[in-house]
Scaffold this active site. Structure first.
Site, PDB file in Angstrom:
ATOM      1  N   SER A 164       0.832  -1.194   0.000  1.00  0.00           N
ATOM      2  CA  SER A 164       0.000   0.000   0.000  1.00  0.00           C
ATOM      3  C   SER A 164       0.875   1.256   0.000  1.00  0.00           C
ATOM      4  CB  SER A 164      -0.960  -0.053   1.195  1.00  0.00           C
ATOM      5  OG  SER A 164      -1.972   0.917   1.108  1.00  0.00           O
ATOM      6  N   ASP A 261      -9.101  -4.364  -6.265  1.00  0.00           N
ATOM      7  CA  ASP A 261      -8.482  -3.442  -5.307  1.00  0.00           C
ATOM      8  C   ASP A 261      -8.309  -2.072  -5.959  1.00  0.00           C
ATOM      9  OD1 ASP A 261      -6.992  -2.065  -3.460  1.00  0.00           O
ATOM     10  OD2 ASP A 261      -5.476  -3.626  -3.197  1.00  0.00           O
ATOM     11  N   HIS A 287      -8.697  -4.619  -0.261  1.00  0.00           N
ATOM     12  CA  HIS A 287      -7.343  -4.115  -0.017  1.00  0.00           C
ATOM     13  C   HIS A 287      -6.743  -4.678   1.268  1.00  0.00           C
ATOM     14  CE1 HIS A 287      -4.019  -1.325  -0.516  1.00  0.00           C
ATOM     15  NE2 HIS A 287      -4.201  -0.849   0.704  1.00  0.00           N
TER      16      HIS A 287
END
Length: 316
Positions: A164, A261, A287
């Site tokens: 991320s 995602d 996610h």
């Protein structure tokens, strides 16, 4: 006016979904048979003056948003016990001892987890550090760590991984290293693994696993409406694509992305976002599920794949 409000509403929806995945699931990442190494990776050099105290490899892990703290212990992190990348670092520490040693694969692996703010100021958390400041802090600290290791241990090979926000800063750094502008030569980076990279795009690195990823990273998808995004996530610049590919590291960078995602596979334009609004809502939790999601890579979760990939590099 109605169309403008609709478009703005969808932009808000996309951004809120991206920042609204803070409910991390319990991780369960036991070893499974894993992949072979994707892309060529160099072996530690034998023609450099490497002190006996140096690690043969250093694994650097950059956690995602809300999965680290600026004062966390980089060797034994405790900021978030559900941090996705603990599913990578813990097994590697168990396999190789975790700290720097001199004797190659059996003890010669240092595992270092980036301690940084890992925050994302947004309309629901205005007291947090901005995404830009948090990401820059993380980037600078990885550069400091790699520079310090390389200064004393020029033969050490680095394995980089990020999730991320951590994937974005790691991908940015890999771009610099691969194009000759980083803290270490590209030859010292054995491999890079990026999970849910917000600047992911086709043709940069190797997409591992699902071929159904059709979108692009959120920073790219939202770059044309950056000013509209700022009231929702102040200080989170949607910078667009990275200026180049990964250069010398192009075939050593692995990208992982679930097709649903929105961080790494956001709609390519606002029109698509309008058409897929209902799908975006349904994808809200994806996610946070890479540690349990077996649909991204075959026969394993993404952390399991990365553990076995890293072991293949270290043991080769």
């Amino acid at each position: 006016m109605k169309k403008t409000l609709t478009v703005l509403g969808v932009i808000i929806l996309v951004v809120i979904l991206i920042v609204g995945v803070g409910q991390w699931m319990t991780r369960n990442d036991e070893d499974k048979p894993g992949p072979t190494t994707t892309g060529a990776s160099p072996t530690p050099g034998t023609d450099v003056d490497q002190p006996d105290s140096c690690p043969a490899y250093e694994v650097i892990s950059a956690p995602g948003t809300w999965e680290s703290k600026a004062d966390d212990d980089p060797v034994h992190p405790t900021a978030n016990p559900n941090s996705l990348l603990l599913g990578v670092t813990n097994p590697l520490q168990e396999a190789y001892g975790g700290d720097a040693a001199a004797d190659g694969a059996n003890g010669g692996v240092k595992v270092w987890t980036l301690p940084y703010a890992a925050q994302f100021r947004n309309i629901n958390a205005l007291g947090e550090m901005s995404y830009d400041d948090s990401r820059n802090q993380g980037y600078d600290r990885v550069v400091e760590e790699m520079s310090a290791t390389y200064a004393g241990c020029p033969g050490t090979q680095f394995i980089l991984t990020g999730f991320s926000q951590g994937a974005v800063l790691t991908g940015d750094l890999a771009t610099e290293i691969g194009n000759g502008n980083g803290p270490v030569p590209a030859a010292n980076v054995a491999g890079v693994a990026l999970i849910a990279d917000g600047r992911r795009e086709d043709g940069k690195g190797t997409l591992v696993g699902s071929p159904d990823v059709k979108g692009i990273g959120a920073e790219i998808a939202l770059s044309s409406v950056n000013l509209l995004v700022q009231p929702i996530v102040p200080g989170a610049s949607m910078r667009g694509p990275r200026p180049t590919d990964f250069g010398e590291l192009q075939d050593r960078v692995n990208q992982f992305c679930d097709p649903a995602d929105l961080v790494c596979s956001a709609p390519r334009d606002i029109g698509n976002a309008v058409a897929r609004a209902n799908d975006l809502i349904a994808a809200n939790g994806v996610h946070a599920q890479y540690s349990t999601n077996g649909n991204v890579v075959p026969d394993a979760t993404v952390p399991q794949w990365i553990v076995n990939w890293a072991k293949n590099i270290i043991d080769s």
